[in-house]
Design a protein around this motif. Structure first.
Motif, PDB file in Angstrom:
ATOM      1  N   TYR A 157     -63.032   2.311 -57.740  1.00  0.00           N
ATOM      2  CA  TYR A 157     -64.125   1.504 -58.303  1.00  0.00           C
ATOM      3  C   TYR A 157     -64.364   0.303 -57.396  1.00  0.00           C
ATOM      4  CZ  TYR A 157     -60.456  -1.722 -59.583  1.00  0.00           C
ATOM      5  OH  TYR A 157     -59.401  -2.588 -59.513  1.00  0.00           O
ATOM      6  N   ARG A 179     -66.129  -3.902 -57.955  1.00  0.00           N
ATOM      7  CA  ARG A 179     -66.741  -4.876 -58.859  1.00  0.00           C
ATOM      8  C   ARG A 179     -67.140  -6.114 -58.079  1.00  0.00           C
ATOM      9  NH1 ARG A 179     -63.661  -7.723 -63.895  1.00  0.00           N
ATOM     10  NH2 ARG A 179     -62.170  -8.160 -62.225  1.00  0.00           N
ATOM     11  N   ASN A 205     -69.393  -0.669 -59.711  1.00  0.00           N
ATOM     12  CA  ASN A 205     -69.536   0.754 -59.448  1.00  0.00           C
ATOM     13  C   ASN A 205     -68.377   1.388 -60.201  1.00  0.00           C
ATOM     14  OD1 ASN A 205     -70.278   3.238 -58.446  1.00  0.00           O
ATOM     15  ND2 ASN A 205     -69.527   2.861 -56.374  1.00  0.00           N
ATOM     16  N   PRO A 206     -68.640   1.999 -61.372  1.00  0.00           N
ATOM     17  CA  PRO A 206     -67.565   2.327 -62.305  1.00  0.00           C
ATOM     18  C   PRO A 206     -66.572   3.344 -61.749  1.00  0.00           C
ATOM     19  CG  PRO A 206     -69.640   3.317 -62.998  1.00  0.00           C
ATOM     20  CD  PRO A 206     -69.969   2.389 -61.870  1.00  0.00           C
ATOM     21  N   PRO A 207     -65.398   3.429 -62.366  1.00  0.00           N
ATOM     22  CA  PRO A 207     -64.370   4.368 -61.888  1.00  0.00           C
ATOM     23  C   PRO A 207     -64.912   5.779 -61.721  1.00  0.00           C
ATOM     24  CG  PRO A 207     -63.437   2.888 -63.524  1.00  0.00           C
ATOM     25  CD  PRO A 207     -64.912   2.620 -63.506  1.00  0.00           C
ATOM     26  N   THR A 234     -68.100  10.572 -62.192  1.00  0.00           N
ATOM     27  CA  THR A 234     -67.918   9.297 -62.870  1.00  0.00           C
ATOM     28  C   THR A 234     -67.134   9.556 -64.157  1.00  0.00           C
ATOM     29  OG1 THR A 234     -70.008   8.506 -61.957  1.00  0.00           O
ATOM     30  CG2 THR A 234     -69.093   7.279 -63.807  1.00  0.00           C
TER      31      THR A 234
END
Length: 216
Positions: free
Chosen positions: A157, A159, A105-107, A181
């Motif tokens: 984030y 991962r 779940n990206p920064p 995002t």
């Protein structure tokens, strides 16, 4: 005698400032969002409470696995006021997040909410970055049943660090927390941020900036 009076006045003033700095409490039992209302307010207008029904306070779908076959390998299923009108004015929402093996779940940030995340299945590396000047990266690996909080507004984030799927559920302190995002906002906004600004701000080659803008 003057000192106690002055102290009392200072404490009273401080208490008023603290009260003004917090969200207002609801003034009725509920305020079901009226999506059809033309009234523009900071939030959503209420529909007639006599017309409220159980489905206004209900959502079904968090038992369903999200489709993670995308570039980042994750999917967020939200339950905000858009999905559940009865959340209006209550200051809460939640999401389910599914992660493919090694998915992220990206920064991103939530400009209006803190987030508390619970791992339901799998192992997640999570982290957030504190503000300038410290810019400290706080990170931890979580397993099933672990809980982690992301303070409001900070970049964070998750991962998946295993070769199996992972699932988490998170509560947020806003009916509409918003999400920014970082990569999408910087490189994918319309119209684009001028490339020379990004080249100087990010210390990147102009060709790379142009390439990233074309991706996002």
């Amino acid at each position: 005698m003057a000192t106690p009076i002055i102290l009392f006045e200072l404490l009273l003033a401080l208490s008023i400032l603290v009260a003004l700095a917090t969200d207002h409490s609801p003034l009725q039992d509920f305020c079901v969002a009226d999506a059809k209302s033309q009234v523009l307010i900071n939030g959503l207008a209420c529909k007639d409470p006599k017309l409220a029904e159980a489905n206004d306070f209900f959502f079904s779908g968090l038992h369903l696995e999200g489709n993670t076959s995308n570039a980042v390998g994750s999917m967020v299923t939200p339950v905000t006021v858009s999905q559940m009108p009865g959340l209006n004015t209550l200051g809460i929402s939640m999401v389910r997040i599914d992660y493919a093996p090694w998915g992220i779940n990206p920064p991103h940030t939530h400009p209006r909410a803190s987030e508390i995340l619970t791992v339901l299945e799998g192992h997640l590396e999570v982290g957030f970055v504190t503000s300038i000047p410290e810019n400290r990266h706080i990170t931890k690996v979580l397993k099933k049943g672990d809980v982690f909080v992301f303070p409001i507004g900070l970049i964070h984030y998750q991962r998946n660090v295993k070769s199996t799927n992972a699932t988490a559920i998170a509560a947020l302190s806003s009916q509409n927390p918003g999400v920014i995002t970082i990569a999408n906002s910087v490189f994918g906004c319309a119209p684009n941020i001028p490339s020379d600004i990004l080249v100087r701000a990010l210390q990147m080659d102009k060709n790379l900036v142009t390439h990233l803008q074309s991706i996002f």
